[in-house]
Design a protein around this motif. Structure first.
Motif, PDB file in Angstrom:
ATOM      1  N   THR A  29       2.401   1.755  -3.289  1.00 40.83           N
ATOM      2  CA  THR A  29       1.696   2.135  -4.499  1.00 40.83           C
ATOM      3  C   THR A  29       1.324   3.827  -4.084  1.00 40.83           C
ATOM      4  O   THR A  29       1.561   4.404  -5.283  1.00 40.83           O
TER       5      THR A  29
ATOM      6  N   LEU B 150       5.012   9.275 -10.010  1.00 38.51           N
ATOM      7  CA  LEU B 150       4.465   9.612 -11.411  1.00 38.51           C
ATOM      8  C   LEU B 150       3.754  10.748 -11.555  1.00 38.51           C
ATOM      9  O   LEU B 150       4.117  11.603 -12.552  1.00 38.51           O
TER      10      LEU B 150
ATOM     11  N   VAL C 293      -1.631  -7.811  -3.196  1.00 37.13           N
ATOM     12  CA  VAL C 293      -1.804  -6.884  -2.404  1.00 37.13           C
ATOM     13  C   VAL C 293      -1.548  -5.573  -3.307  1.00 37.13           C
ATOM     14  O   VAL C 293      -2.579  -4.674  -3.238  1.00 37.13           O
ATOM     15  N   PHE C 294      -0.673  -5.507  -3.936  1.00 39.71           N
ATOM     16  CA  PHE C 294      -0.085  -4.303  -4.900  1.00 39.71           C
ATOM     17  C   PHE C 294      -0.984  -3.950  -5.800  1.00 39.71           C
ATOM     18  O   PHE C 294      -1.622  -2.937  -5.783  1.00 39.71           O
TER      19      PHE C 294
ATOM     20  N   THR D 113      -4.509  -3.031  -4.414  1.00 42.73           N
ATOM     21  CA  THR D 113      -4.445  -1.558  -3.913  1.00 42.73           C
ATOM     22  C   THR D 113      -4.647  -0.529  -5.130  1.00 42.73           C
ATOM     23  O   THR D 113      -5.147   0.374  -4.951  1.00 42.73           O
ATOM     24  N   LEU D 114      -3.891  -0.996  -6.105  1.00 40.23           N
ATOM     25  CA  LEU D 114      -3.884   0.056  -7.367  1.00 40.23           C
ATOM     26  C   LEU D 114      -5.436  -0.160  -7.813  1.00 40.23           C
ATOM     27  O   LEU D 114      -6.080   1.103  -8.091  1.00 40.23           O
TER      28      LEU D 114
ATOM     29  N   ILE E  87      -0.384   9.869 -19.962  1.00 39.37           N
ATOM     30  CA  ILE E  87      -0.300   9.426 -18.543  1.00 39.37           C
ATOM     31  C   ILE E  87      -0.731  10.719 -17.793  1.00 39.37           C
ATOM     32  O   ILE E  87      -1.204  10.659 -16.855  1.00 39.37           O
TER      33      ILE E  87
ATOM     34  N   SER F 278       0.911  -1.264  -0.074  1.00 41.28           N
ATOM     35  CA  SER F 278      -0.133   0.041  -0.227  1.00 41.28           C
ATOM     36  C   SER F 278       1.047   1.144   0.013  1.00 41.28           C
ATOM     37  O   SER F 278       0.631   2.455  -0.788  1.00 41.28           O
TER      38      SER F 278
ATOM     39  N   LEU G 106       4.675   5.122  -5.452  1.00 43.54           N
ATOM     40  CA  LEU G 106       4.767   5.256  -7.149  1.00 43.54           C
ATOM     41  C   LEU G 106       3.878   6.217  -7.600  1.00 43.54           C
ATOM     42  O   LEU G 106       4.031   6.832  -8.665  1.00 43.54           O
ATOM     43  N   LEU G 107       2.615   6.357  -7.301  1.00 49.69           N
ATOM     44  CA  LEU G 107       1.595   7.365  -7.683  1.00 49.69           C
ATOM     45  C   LEU G 107       2.091   8.570  -7.475  1.00 49.69           C
ATOM     46  O   LEU G 107       1.920   9.590  -8.341  1.00 49.69           O
TER      47      LEU G 107
END
Ligand code: HEM
Ligand SMILES: [Cu+2]
Lengths: 549, 188
Positions: free
Chosen positions: A219, A226, B29-30, B33-34, B117, A216, A222-223
C-alpha cells in the motif's frame, strides 16, 4: 554424428544437469539452491557496498565517496541485505528443506515456486539497473515519504526502488502462500503440528507474518507510485496528504519484517544445537509458543520506530511497554538454547560454532533493542550509530550467523560434500572478531552523538579512533567471507562422499541420500516423534515411547 | 492453480481452497490498510471537495448489477451440484457479463464523479480504492471465464467442481469488498 544423434546427446545434457534444466526447474531443491546462490551473490555485492562506506568513514573529512554516492551506497546496502539477501536466503533454505523435513515430495505448488524465484531475481536485477539509469535510490532502506516525493527525489532512483520492492513483495507473498499450504497439507502421516521440526515452524510463522504485513508495504509503495507518476497527493501535506502516513504504513510492515528476517535463523539454530549437543531440543513447546507470540506481538510495536515524531504520551507508553514485552519470548528462546546445550555432549564443529555465535550476538542485539525501546533514551540516540549497532547485532550477528550455521550444516545434504572443517573454524573466528570490531564501537559512537547516514565527519570529536577500528573490522569480515568462498570451491571440486547422515542427525532430511533423489522419498515416511531418525537409530530409546507416555 | 503433489489422504480441506483463503486474507489486509489510510487522511485534513456525491445513482445501479451477478455465480454452483451443465454454463456466462457491465459502469463513474487523481489527497484515495477493486473484478471475470471454458470442455461434474466453487468464492469476495468500499467512499 548424425543430426539425430546430436539432438539426442543435446537432450541428455539438458535433461538433468544443463543450464536449461536449472532455468526450467520446478523441483523445490533446485529452486532452493537457485535462491541460495543468487542471494549469496547479492550478499557479496551488499558487502562490497559496506566496504566502500567503511573506507569513506575510516578518516575524518575523507573524500573517497561524495555525499551523493554515499547516499546511494547506503540505501542499496540496506535494501540489498534485507530484501535481496536475508529474506531470499531464508526462502532458499525453506524451499530446500521444508518438503524434506515434513516428508513430502515437493512444495504444494511447484510452478508458483519457480515463479516466485524468478520474480525475486528479476526484481533484484531491476533494482540494480538503476545505477546505469541515472542513479540508484538514495533515501535509505525505509525511503521516507515525503522525502521520496518527486519534488525532493527527482532522479529515477526512487522509481526503480518502488517497482523493485513491489516485485520482491510479490515474490515473497507467492512464496509464503506456498509454504503455508505445503506445511498444512503435505506433512507425512504422523507429523502433527507438535512434531514439526523447528525450522518448519519458524518458516510457517514467518510466512504468516509476510502475508499479513507485506500488504501494508505494498500500500505504502503504491501510494508513492501514484504520487510520483500520476500526481496524487497522499504524502503531500499541502494538498491534504500526510507526512506521517508513510512511516506508519512502512513500520507496520517494518517491524514484522525484522522477525521475518530473524525467525528462520532461529529455526536453523534450533535444529543445529540439539544435534551438536546430542540431546533433544530443550523446551520445544516454549520455543514454538514464543515464536507464535512474537508473530502476534510483532504487529503491535511498529511505532517504536517513530518515538521522535511527536506522539501522544499514551501512545509512547503503550509502544514502549509493548516493546519490552516482546523481549520476553525472545529471552525464553535464549534459555531454551542454553538449556539444550547444558550437560550435552557438545561437538564444536562449524555449524555449532555459528549457532553459538548466533546466540551470543543476538543476545547483545536484543538488549540494545530494549535500550532503544525506552522512550527518553531513544530520543537521545535515535538516528545515531547506536541504532546501527542494534540492527547489525540482530541481523549480522543474528540472521547471518544463523544462516551460515545452516549452510555448514546442510551443505553435505545439498552437495554430498562436507565443507572443510579447519577453514570453517577460521571463517567463524575471523568473522566473529571482525563483527565485534565493527559493531561494538558503534555503541560508543552513538552515545557520543555520531548520527547514522552521514558521509563524513570533522576531526576532533573523539570519533576517529572508533571509526578506524571499525574499518579494520570490516576488512576482517571480508577476509572471513573470502575464506568461505575458497572453502566452497575446494569442497565442490572434490569428489563427493555422499554420506547421507554425516552429523548423526535427528530429522527426516538425513534419511535420504545426499543429495536426495528428485522425488525425495521412495516411500513417504511415517513419523512418531520429533526425532524420527533418532528413533530409527535407537529403537530402544525411541523418543515416541517417552512422548506418548 | 493446480497442485502437482499428492495431497495427504487425511487432509479434509482441499489445497486449492486453503490457497484461496490465504490469498484473500492478504488481499483483505491490503484493502483494510488502504481504508485505514483513507480514514487517517480524512481525519487529518479538511477535504476541500465534498466527499458525499449528490449523484448516488450510478454507484447504486452498479451495486445492484454486482449483487445480481453474485447471485448468478451462486446459482452456477447449485447447477453443477445437480450436474446441470446448461444451467452451469448460463449462470457463469451471466455472472461474467454482468461483471463486465459493472466495470463499464465504473469507468463511466470515474469519468463523471467530478474528481481526478490529483484533486487533493481524496482524489488519490478514491481512484486507488476503486481502481484496485476494478482490477479484482477483472481478475474475477477471468476466473469465471476460465471456468466457462472448462465447462464447455466438460471438465465439471456433480462430484468434481472445485474450480467453479473457488471462482464463485472469489466473486463473492469481490462483491463483499465492493459493499465496504461503497459505504466508505459514498455513504460515510
Ligand atoms: C528484543 C526485541 C527488540 C526490541 C525491543 C527492538 C527495539 C527497537 C527500537 C525501539 C528501534 C528503533 C530505534 C530508533 O530508530 O530510534 C529498533 C530499530 C531496529 N530494529 Fe529492533 N528491536 C528488537 C529486536 C529486533 C530484531 C530481532 C531485529 C531484526 C532481526 C531488529 C531489527 C531492527 C532494525 C533493522 C531497526 C532499524 C530500522 C531503521 O531505522 O533502519 N530488532 N528496534
Ligand atoms: Cu521494530
Amino acid at each position: 554424428m548424425t543430426a539425430q544423434a546430436q539432438s539426442i546427446s543435446r537432450k541428455q545434457t539438458l535433461g538433468s544437469s544443463g543450464l536449461l534444466s536449472w532455468i526450467m526447474t520446478v523441483d523445490h531443491k533446485r529452486i532452493g539452491i537457485l535462491y541460495l546462490v543468487s542471494a549469496f551473490i547479492f550478499f557479496i555485492i551488499g558487502g562490497l557496498e559496506a566496504l566502500l562506506m567503511r573506507i569513506q568513514l575510516a578518516k575524518p573529512d575523507n573524500t573517497f565517496l561524495g555525499a551523493d554516492t554515499y547516499n546511494q551506497v547506503f540505501t542499496m546496502h540496506g535494501t540489498t541485505m534485507i530484501f535481496l539477501v536475508v529474506m531470499p536466503l531464508a526462502a532458499g533454505f525453506g524451499n530446500y528443506l521444508v518438503p524434506l523435513l515434513i516428508g513430502a515430495r515437493d512444495m504444494a505448488f511447484p510452478k508458483l515456486n519457480a515463479l516466485s524465484y524468478w520474480t525475486y531475481l528479476f526484481g533484484g536485477i531491476f533494482m540494480y539497473s538503476s545505477f546505469v539509469y541515472g542513479g540508484a535510490p538514495n533515501d535509505g532502506w525505509f525511503s521516507y515519504a515525503p522525502l521520496t516525493e518527486k519534488m525532493y527525489s527527482p532522479t529515477h532512483g526512487m522509481d526503480f526502488w518502488v517497482m523493485g520492492i513491489l516485485l520482491l513483495g510479490l515474490a515473497t507473498t507467492i512464496g509464503s502462500i506456498n509454504f503455508i499450504v505445503t506445511i498444512i497439507q503435505l506433512r507425512a502421516p504422523g507429523m502433527s503440528l507438535t512434531k514439526l521440526p523447528l525450522f518448519v515452524w519458524t518458516t510457517f510463522v514467518t510466512s504468516f507474518l509476510a502475508v499479513f504485513s507485506l500488504p501494508s508495504l505494498t500500500t505504502a509503495i503504491l501510494l508513492l507510485l501514484l504520487d510520483r507518476q500520476l500526481g496524487a497527493h497522499f504524502y503531500n501535506t499541502a494538498q491534504g496528504g500526510s507526512a506521517l502516513l508513510w512511516q506508519h504504513l512502512f513500520w507496520f510492515f517494518g517491524h514484522p519484517e525484522v522477525y521475518i528476517l530473524i525467525l528462520p535463523a532461529m529455526g536453523i539454530v534450533s535444529m543445529v544445537i540439539p544435534v551438536f549437543s546430542s540431546k533433544p531440543l530443550f523446551g520445544y513447546a516454549a520455543i514454538v509458543f514464543s515464536t507464535i507470540a512474537i508473530g502476534f506481538l510483532g504487529f503491535t510495536v511498529w511505532a517504536h520506530h517513530m518515538f521522535a515524531t511527536g506522539m501522544p504520551t499514551v501512545s509512547l507508553l503503550f509502544f514502549s511497554a509493548d516493546s519490552f514485552l516482546i523481549g520476553v519470548p525472545t529471552g525464553v528462546k535464549i534459555f531454551a538454547w542454553l538449556g539444550t546445550m547444558w550437560r550435552g555432549k557438545l561437538r564444536f564443529m562449524s555449524p555449532m560454532l555459528f549457532a553459538i555465535g548466533f546466540v551470543a550476538l543476538f543476545l547483545i542485539g536484543g538488549l540494545d533493542g530494549i535500550h532503544l525501546a525506552v522512550v527518553p533514551v531513544d530520543w537521545q540516540i535515535t538516528d545515531s550509530y547506536y541504532v546501527v549497532a542494534h540492527i547489525h547485532y540482530v541481523l549480522f550477528g543474528g540472521a547471518i550467523f544463523g544462516i551460515f550455521s545452516g549452510i555448514y550444516f546442510w551443505f553435505p545434504k545439498m552437495t554430498g560434500r562436507i565443507l572443510n572443517e579447519a577453514l570453517g573454524k577460521w571463517h567463524f573466528w575471523i568473522m566473529f572478531i571482525g563483527m565485534n570490531l565493527v559493531f561494538m564501537p558503534m555503541h560508543v559512537l552513538g552515545l557520543e552523538g555520531m548520527p547514522r547516514r552521514i558521509y563524513t565527519y570533522g576531526p576532533g570529536r573523539g570519533w576517529e579512533i572508533w571509526n578506524y577500528v571499525e574499518t579494520i573490522g570490516a576488512f576482517l569480515i571480508a577476509t572471513s567471507i573470502l575464506i568461505f568462498i575458497v572453502n566452497f570451491f575446494i569442497t565442490i571440486l572434490k569428489a563427493p562422499q555422499n554420506d547421507p547422515d554425516p552429523w548423526d542427525g535427528f530429522t527426516l532430511e538425513w534419511t535420504t541420500s545426499s543429495p536426495p533423489p528428485d522425488y525425495n522419498f521412495a516411500e513417504i515416511p511415517s513419523v512418531r516423534s520429533r526425532r524420527p531418525l533418532w528413533d530409527n537409530k535407537h529403537p530402544d530409546l525411541a523418543d515416541w515411547k517417552k512422548e506418548e507416555a | 492453480m493446480t497442485s502437482s503433489s499428492v495431497t495427504h489422504p487425511a487432509a479434509r480441506v482441499s489445497t486449492g481452497r486453503i490457497a484461496l483463503w490465504i490469498t484473500l486474507t492478504t488481499e483483505s489486509v491490503f484493502f483494510v490498510t488502504l481504508l485505514v489510510a483513507y480514514a487517517a487522511l480524512r481525519d487529518e485534513a479538511d477535504w476541500s471537495l465534498p466527499h458525499t456525491f449528490t449523484r448516488l445513482l450510478i454507484p447504486a445501479v452498479n451495486t445492484t448489477i454486482l449483487l445480481v451477478s453474485a447471485f448468478m455465480a451462486g446459482s452456477a454452483v447449485r447447477a453443477v451440484r445437480h450436474n446441470d451443465q446448461t444451467g452451469l454454463r448460463n449462470s457463469l456466462l451471466r455472472a461474467l457479463l454482468l461483471g463486465l457491465v459493472f466495470v463499464a459502469g465504473q469507468v463511466f463513474e470515474f469519468n463523471h464523479a467530478g474528481l481526478s487523481i490529483d484533486d487533493q489527497a481524496f482524489g488519490g484515495v478514491f481512484f486507488t480504492l476503486m481502481g484496485f477493486h476494478a482490477v479484482h473484478v477483472l481478475a474475477g471475470v477471468v476466473f469465471l471465464a476460465l471456468n466457462l471454458m472448462r465447462t464447455n470442455l466438460g471438465d465439471f461434474t456433480s462430484t468434481h467442481y472445485e474450480a467453479v466453487d473457488l471462482g464463485v468464492w472469489f466473486w463473492y469476495y469481490v462483491t463483499l469488498v465492493w459493499f465496504v468500499l461503497f459505504a466508505a467512499l459514498y455513504l460515510l
